[in-house]
Every structure is written in C-alpha cells, then in structure tokens.
Design a protein around this motif. Structure first.
Motif, short mmCIF file in Angstrom:
data_model
loop_
_atom_site.label_atom_id
_atom_site.label_comp_id
_atom_site.label_asym_id
_atom_site.label_seq_id
_atom_site.Cartn_x
_atom_site.Cartn_y
_atom_site.Cartn_z
N ALA A 47 0.85 -1.23 -0.19
CA ALA A 47 0.00 0.04 -0.06
C ALA A 47 0.93 1.11 -0.09
O ALA A 47 1.92 1.22 0.69
N GLY A 48 0.45 2.19 -0.85
CA GLY A 48 1.11 3.34 -0.83
C GLY A 48 2.12 3.56 -2.12
O GLY A 48 2.86 4.41 -2.34
N ARG B 109 -5.30 9.55 -8.64
CA ARG B 109 -4.21 8.40 -8.42
C ARG B 109 -3.79 7.75 -9.61
O ARG B 109 -2.74 6.95 -9.71
N ASP C 144 0.25 5.73 -5.16
CA ASP C 144 -0.59 5.76 -3.82
C ASP C 144 -1.59 4.70 -3.74
O ASP C 144 -2.72 4.58 -3.34
N LYS D 91 -3.79 1.22 -3.00
CA LYS D 91 -4.62 0.76 -1.78
C LYS D 91 -4.92 -0.59 -2.12
O LYS D 91 -5.11 -1.16 -3.03
N PRO D 92 -5.23 -1.34 -0.89
CA PRO D 92 -5.58 -2.98 -1.20
C PRO D 92 -6.99 -3.03 -1.93
O PRO D 92 -6.94 -3.97 -2.54
N GLU D 93 -7.76 -1.95 -1.89
CA GLU D 93 -8.92 -2.03 -2.70
C GLU D 93 -8.77 -1.69 -4.26
O GLU D 93 -9.28 -2.10 -5.14
N ASP D 94 -7.37 -1.54 -4.46
CA ASP D 94 -7.02 -1.56 -5.90
C ASP D 94 -6.68 -2.93 -6.28
O ASP D 94 -6.53 -2.86 -7.63
N VAL E 262 -2.51 -5.63 -4.10
CA VAL E 262 -1.79 -4.32 -3.10
C VAL E 262 -1.94 -5.04 -1.73
O VAL E 262 -3.12 -5.22 -1.50
N SER F 208 -1.60 -4.67 2.59
CA SER F 208 -1.48 -3.50 3.66
C SER F 208 -0.52 -3.56 4.45
O SER F 208 0.37 -4.75 4.51
#
Length: 125
Positions: free
Chosen positions: A14-15, A67, A85, A87-90, A123, A125
C-alpha cells in the motif's frame, strides 16, 4: 488479427506505484479508442478511463481521477496506466480494451471489440 498485450502487473505494498502497459498490434485503423478496466472477484468490470487516438483526449471515470494517470506512446502503439498511492482495494485484474472508429470511450464492455489478457495487481496492506 488485432491483439492487445498487457504487461506490468505485480504485487506492491500500500502506498506504492505500478505502471501497466498495453500494446496494440495490427490495428485495422489508426483511429481507435483504448481503455483500461479492472475487475475484482465478485464485482462488475469497472472502467478506469481511456484515450481517443484521433482526438488525443484522455478521459477518466470520476472515481479514478487523481491516483491513476493514462498516457500513450504513439510511436510504440502503447497505452500506459500509471497507478500511484495504491490501496488494497485497488487489487484487481486490470484489462485494456480497444474499439475502432467510430468508437466511444464509455464504461460499456460492448463498446470495445478487442481485449487484452489482463494483468493482476495485488496491493497488500
């Protein structure tokens, strides 16, 4: 035969950032639309955005602005998706698609006639 080849998927924390590439080969017309979609298990395929090669416009879904950046190298017949950036939801399978002139950049899968094989982006976390 038109083919779309997607490369650049992988795993990232993540990030982090990733860049996907989609190269079209043997296009039947120099005027076409190329788009990025993504799909997570159990969800609908989601439109990220795309380009008109004949207008050089780039459109994005509202939820993807910020993003995600789409660009294109016309000499290489390649479209890119720069993701930052993350995120796990990506986490999803990312696809590229093409539709030939006259074409529309929409979120409708039926507006695209050719699809790449997809690239997994994970992705953590």
């Amino acid at each position: 035969q038109v083919q779309l080849a997607v490369t650049g998927g992988g795993s990232v924390q993540a990030g982090g950032s990733l860049r996907l590439s989609c190269t079209i080969s043997r296009p039947t017309d120099s005027r076409y639309c190329m788009a990025w979609f993504r799909q997570s298990p159990g969800t609908e395929r989601e439109w990220i955005g795309g380009i008109y090669t004949f207008l050089k416009d780039i459109n994005y879904a509202d939820s993807m602005k910020g993003r995600f950046t789409i660009s294109r190298d016309y000499a290489k017949n390649t479209m890119y998706l720069q993701m930052s950036d993350l995120k796990p939801e990506d986490t999803a399978m990312y696809f590229c698609a093409a539709g030939f002139f006259p074409c529309r950049l929409t979120n409708l899968r039926s507006d695209y006639t050719n699809w790449g094989q997809g690239a997994q982006v994970t992705v953590s976390s």
